[in-house]
Write a protein that holds these residues in place. Structure first.
Motif, PDB file in Angstrom:
ATOM      1  N   GLN A  88      -5.456   0.631  -5.568  1.00 11.85           N
ATOM      2  CA  GLN A  88      -4.795  -0.117  -6.628  1.00 11.85           C
ATOM      3  C   GLN A  88      -3.987   0.860  -7.473  1.00 11.85           C
ATOM      4  N   GLY A  89      -3.079   0.318  -8.256  1.00 10.38           N
ATOM      5  CA  GLY A  89      -2.244   1.185  -9.086  1.00 10.38           C
ATOM      6  C   GLY A  89      -1.018   1.661  -8.323  1.00 10.38           C
ATOM      7  N   PRO A  90      -0.358   2.679  -8.849  1.00  9.93           N
ATOM      8  CA  PRO A  90       0.888   3.159  -8.246  1.00  9.93           C
ATOM      9  C   PRO A  90       0.645   3.895  -6.928  1.00  9.93           C
ATOM     10  N   LEU A  91       1.714   4.094  -6.195  1.00 11.07           N
ATOM     11  CA  LEU A  91       1.700   4.899  -4.974  1.00 11.07           C
ATOM     12  C   LEU A  91       2.110   6.319  -5.341  1.00 11.07           C
ATOM     13  N   ALA A  92       1.474   7.314  -4.711  1.00 14.57           N
ATOM     14  CA  ALA A  92       1.845   8.711  -4.929  1.00 14.57           C
ATOM     15  C   ALA A  92       2.502   9.265  -3.666  1.00 14.57           C
ATOM     16  N   VAL A  93       3.662   9.927  -3.838  1.00 15.39           N
ATOM     17  CA  VAL A  93       4.370  10.568  -2.724  1.00 15.39           C
ATOM     18  C   VAL A  93       4.382  12.065  -2.974  1.00 15.39           C
ATOM     19  N   LEU A  94       3.956  12.834  -1.974  1.00 13.72           N
ATOM     20  CA  LEU A  94       3.885  14.288  -2.105  1.00 13.72           C
ATOM     21  C   LEU A  94       4.966  14.964  -1.269  1.00 13.72           C
ATOM     22  N   LEU A 146       9.912   5.748   1.187  1.00 16.85           N
ATOM     23  CA  LEU A 146       9.599   4.603   0.327  1.00 16.85           C
ATOM     24  C   LEU A 146      10.183   3.314   0.899  1.00 16.85           C
ATOM     25  N   ASP A 147      11.396   3.387   1.445  1.00 13.42           N
ATOM     26  CA  ASP A 147      11.992   2.205   2.084  1.00 13.42           C
ATOM     27  C   ASP A 147      11.113   1.711   3.235  1.00 13.42           C
ATOM     28  N   GLU A 148      10.674   2.642   4.063  1.00 21.29           N
ATOM     29  CA  GLU A 148       9.849   2.277   5.222  1.00 21.29           C
ATOM     30  C   GLU A 148       8.509   1.693   4.789  1.00 21.29           C
ATOM     31  N   LEU A 149       7.886   2.297   3.780  1.00 22.82           N
ATOM     32  CA  LEU A 149       6.592   1.805   3.312  1.00 22.82           C
ATOM     33  C   LEU A 149       6.715   0.438   2.647  1.00 22.82           C
ATOM     34  N   ALA A 150       7.846   0.199   1.996  1.00 21.63           N
ATOM     35  CA  ALA A 150       8.057  -1.115   1.379  1.00 21.63           C
ATOM     36  C   ALA A 150       8.081  -2.214   2.439  1.00 21.63           C
ATOM     37  N   GLU A 151       8.674  -1.905   3.601  1.00 24.21           N
ATOM     38  CA  GLU A 151       8.680  -2.884   4.692  1.00 24.21           C
ATOM     39  C   GLU A 151       7.276  -3.078   5.268  1.00 24.21           C
ATOM     40  N   ILE A 152       6.555  -1.962   5.456  1.00 33.02           N
ATOM     41  CA  ILE A 152       5.183  -2.061   5.982  1.00 33.02           C
ATOM     42  C   ILE A 152       4.313  -2.877   5.038  1.00 33.02           C
ATOM     43  N   LEU A 158      -2.287  -2.316   6.089  1.00 37.23           N
ATOM     44  CA  LEU A 158      -1.660  -1.769   4.897  1.00 37.23           C
ATOM     45  C   LEU A 158      -0.920  -2.819   4.073  1.00 37.23           C
ATOM     46  N   ALA A 159      -0.929  -4.040   4.514  1.00 36.18           N
ATOM     47  CA  ALA A 159      -0.204  -5.104   3.820  1.00 36.18           C
ATOM     48  C   ALA A 159      -0.689  -5.230   2.370  1.00 36.18           C
ATOM     49  N   GLY A 160       0.235  -5.172   1.438  1.00 40.02           N
ATOM     50  CA  GLY A 160      -0.089  -5.352   0.033  1.00 40.02           C
ATOM     51  C   GLY A 160      -0.750  -4.155  -0.637  1.00 40.02           C
ATOM     52  N   LYS A 161      -0.866  -3.046   0.077  1.00 37.82           N
ATOM     53  CA  LYS A 161      -1.566  -1.874  -0.469  1.00 37.82           C
ATOM     54  C   LYS A 161      -0.631  -0.722  -0.830  1.00 37.82           C
ATOM     55  N   LEU A 162       0.652  -0.896  -0.623  1.00 41.25           N
ATOM     56  CA  LEU A 162       1.603   0.183  -0.856  1.00 41.25           C
ATOM     57  C   LEU A 162       2.553  -0.217  -1.978  1.00 41.25           C
ATOM     58  N   ASN A 163       2.229   0.180  -3.186  1.00 39.18           N
ATOM     59  CA  ASN A 163       2.989  -0.215  -4.372  1.00 39.18           C
ATOM     60  C   ASN A 163       4.195   0.701  -4.554  1.00 39.18           C
ATOM     61  N   THR A 188      23.741  12.977  -8.378  1.00 43.62           N
ATOM     62  CA  THR A 188      22.545  12.260  -8.807  1.00 43.62           C
ATOM     63  C   THR A 188      21.868  11.643  -7.592  1.00 43.62           C
ATOM     64  N   LEU A 189      20.577  11.898  -7.441  1.00 40.71           N
ATOM     65  CA  LEU A 189      19.796  11.381  -6.310  1.00 40.71           C
ATOM     66  C   LEU A 189      18.627  10.533  -6.806  1.00 40.71           C
ATOM     67  N   ARG A 190      18.766   9.974  -7.979  1.00 35.68           N
ATOM     68  CA  ARG A 190      17.685   9.222  -8.617  1.00 35.68           C
ATOM     69  C   ARG A 190      17.253   8.027  -7.787  1.00 35.68           C
ATOM     70  N   ASP A 191      15.949   7.815  -7.751  1.00 35.87           N
ATOM     71  CA  ASP A 191      15.362   6.627  -7.125  1.00 35.87           C
ATOM     72  C   ASP A 191      14.606   5.883  -8.224  1.00 35.87           C
ATOM     73  N   ARG A 192      15.063   4.694  -8.552  1.00 42.12           N
ATOM     74  CA  ARG A 192      14.519   3.944  -9.685  1.00 42.12           C
ATOM     75  C   ARG A 192      13.070   3.520  -9.471  1.00 42.12           C
ATOM     76  N   ARG A 193      12.571   3.617  -8.254  1.00 40.03           N
ATOM     77  CA  ARG A 193      11.164   3.272  -8.008  1.00 40.03           C
ATOM     78  C   ARG A 193      10.226   4.364  -8.515  1.00 40.03           C
ATOM     79  N   ILE A 194      10.759   5.537  -8.781  1.00 37.19           N
ATOM     80  CA  ILE A 194       9.949   6.636  -9.286  1.00 37.19           C
ATOM     81  C   ILE A 194       9.730   6.426 -10.786  1.00 37.19           C
ATOM     82  N   LYS A 195       8.459   6.308 -11.166  1.00 36.12           N
ATOM     83  CA  LYS A 195       8.116   6.051 -12.561  1.00 36.12           C
ATOM     84  C   LYS A 195       7.505   7.268 -13.264  1.00 36.12           C
ATOM     85  N   GLN A 196       7.059   8.236 -12.489  1.00 34.16           N
ATOM     86  CA  GLN A 196       6.502   9.472 -13.025  1.00 34.16           C
ATOM     87  C   GLN A 196       6.775  10.584 -12.018  1.00 34.16           C
TER      88      GLN A 196
END
Length: 569
Positions: free
Chosen positions: A252-258, A325-331, A338-343, A403-411
């Motif tokens: 639950q909560g946000p997704l973390a990308v490393l 992130l695009d690929e995970l959004a589709e998954i 993984l359905a519904g588990k990748l925020n 600029t390479l900003r991705d608006r899905r990044i919140k932190q």
């Protein structure tokens, strides 16, 4: 695979080593960061240091030697013009000698005897003193130590000629033959960090009450963690991206990308991925195909270190994050485990080194290539850290502001990021989300002063600076998964992993607390984003600090030293 074996200083005072992989790169790398000692080889042009003894020296170049006034050598450093008796030696002087003599380290005259003693007695200080001894072989170690202390407290910067003038005696022997060999190990920003180390420990310390909490966010969570490897094909960019997915039993909560750094892989922060997932934060660790271990291991030995990586890396790393992130959004929308588990709509990005740069780029940092080209066009390599040289690869990109900003990044969490001049003086001010920046005082790859402390002042609120005083570039990474660069560049006097375990403990707790600020549990975890929590985990080997702003005196010093270096450049 061959590994570097560093044997250190031999009986003649030279630094020796046995180099395997990509020999030319590692030789450059060790010259740039390993001894760090000659980072004080600089002249404060026009410095007037009272009570200094020597006014002339014997200038030695191979079999030739002759007398020269120190003021003439200062003039040569400033103008490049040799005095009359040295003019015939011009064609024989080592390349870069003037450059060596035209640099200095800006140092706070209030650094204090205690801090100077600790610097001089440290392994790094000892190596520096032995390097100076190569240049002035007729002096003693104690005389060199006393000269350093005298010059450091005069307020004109720490400089080679300042040290020469502070040595006792009417005439000092200066062995110019050794000067470039010593200066080739120059890493001015790293020594700035070493000089600043005691100040970081004191200035960043906050008076707090003893820290107490009902739970420890650095301990593993209650959820069992599972891992799976995912492979994504980016047809548009013609590249395959492998990622490791860590998920708990009830994510639950946000997704973390490393995002990892040069010569690493997706397991570089495995301990942190496991920890976050055990607390319900799903983690996807990306492996970048053009900077992973395999790509670095196969670099040709003829590659110029200033072009070690292609310019495209500075675009591809942030794009890798957005693509995954695009690929995970589709998954996330498809049937399956993984359905519904990748925020992906609420993502925190965590990056180390070059991956730290990528994290700040997708967070909204704006690249300023004109400023970077200005920095890199100076042509000066002595005194540059490895990260300084690597960033110059980006000058081949077209345009100026990117600029390479991705608006899905919140932190964003940037661990020892390579920042330098990539974002110019204002590019990081474009970031509108919370940032956690991690720095280490003994980071020789991307030194704290130029790659974290000064850039931190650009960031808007909320922001946090976690500083490990005694930590290195690799202290935050997983001890069980050392990167290729760490294995090839470790030094005998680097802190052990046991000595920096408290840093990784703090990083587990602070990162979890930082991510939880996006959740309903924000107030529960807020106390762990505090100076009191960080300082409670400090040890004698590794003091820890957490700040939301820089103290006025420290910020003023950073601005002053930056202006001084700019004038010298």
């Amino acid at each position: 695979m061959k590994h570097t074996q560093i044997s250190g200083w031999d009986s003649s005072g030279k630094f020796s080593g046995n180099f395997g992989f990509n020999r030319r790169f590692r030789r450059w790398h060790h010259r740039a960061i390993a001894p760090l000692i000659a980072a004080m080889l600089a002249v404060a042009s026009g410095a007037n240091v009272a009570t200094l003894a020597a006014e002339s020296l014997t200038f030695r170049l191979g079999p030739w030697q002759g007398s020269i006034a120190i003021s003439d050598l200062e003039e040569y450093a400033r103008t490049g013009e040799l005095p009359g008796n040295l003019a015939p030696l011009g064609p024989f002087l080592p390349d870069g000698l003037q450059e060596v003599l035209a640099q200095r380290v800006e140092i706070d005259p209030d650094i204090g005897d205690r801090a100077l003693d600790r610097l001089i007695k440290s392994p790094q200080g000892n190596r520096f003193i032995r390097a100076i001894f190569l240049l002035v072989p007729d002096s003693t170690i104690e005389q060199i130590k006393d000269a350093i202390k005298l010059v450091a407290t005069e307020g004109n910067g720490l400089s080679l000629l300042g040290i020469l003038k502070a040595l006792p005696g009417d005439n000092i022997v200066f062995d110019a033959t050794s000067a470039i060999g010593v200066a080739s190990r120059l890493n001015l920003p790293y020594l700035e960090g070493q000089i600043l180390r005691s100040r970081l420990e004191s200035d960043l310390e906050v008076e707090t009450q003893p820290f107490f909490a009902s739970f420890d966010p650095a301990l593993p969570g209650s959820q069992q963690v599972s891992q799976q490897t995912l492979t994504f094909r980016d047809r548009q960019r013609n590249r395959d991206i492998i990622a490791e997915l860590y998920s708990g039993t009830n994510p639950q909560g946000p997704l973390a990308v490393l995002s990892h750094g040069l010569g690493s892989d997706r397991f570089l922060l495995n301990y942190l991925s496991q920890h976050l997932a055990s607390h319900g934060i799903t983690v996807v660790a990306i492996e970048h195909p053009d900077i992973n271990e395999a790509s670095v291991e196969n670099l040709p030995v003829t590659l110029d270190p200033t072009n070690l990586i292609p310019a495209s890396v500075f675009l591809e790393l942030p794009k890798d994050i957005s693509f995954v992130l695009d690929e995970l959004a589709e998954i996330n929308l498809q049937p399956g485990s993984l359905a519904g588990k990748l925020n992906t709509a609420e993502t925190v990005v965590i990056g180390h080194s070059l991956g730290g740069y990528a994290a700040l780029a997708v967070a909204g940092g704006e690249l300023n290539l004109d400023k970077l080209r200005e920095f890199c066009s100076e042509g000066r390599k002595l005194g540059r850290s490895p990260a300084d040289l690597l960033q110059c690869s980006a000058t081949e990109l077209s345009g100026n502001q990117i600029t390479l900003r991705d608006r899905r990044i919140k932190q964003a969490v940037a661990l020892n990021p390579n920042i330098g001049s990539l974002f110019g003086e204002k590019g990081l001010s474009e970031i509108e989300i919370p940032i956690l920046l991690v720095a280490a005082s003994d980071d020789a790859w991307s030194p704290a002063v130029t790659h974290q402390l000064r850039p931190f002042t650009q960031l808007g609120d909320p922001k946090y600076l976690l500083t490990a005083i005694g930590g290195t570039h690799f202290s935050v990474t997983d001890p069980d998964y050392p990167s290729l660069l760490e294995r090839q560049t470790v030094l005998p006097d680097d802190p052990t992993r046991e000595q920096t375990e408290n840093l990784r403990q703090l990083l587990r707790g602070v990162t979890l607390a930082f991510v939880k600020q996006q959740t309903p549990e924000a107030s529960t975890y807020a106390p762990f984003l505090s100076a009191a929590y960080a300082q409670s985990l400090g040890t004698e080997e590794t003091a820890l600090r957490l700040n939301e702003t820089l103290p006025t005196r420290l910020a003023r010093w950073l601005a002053t030293s930056e202006a001084a270096l700019g004038r010298l450049d």
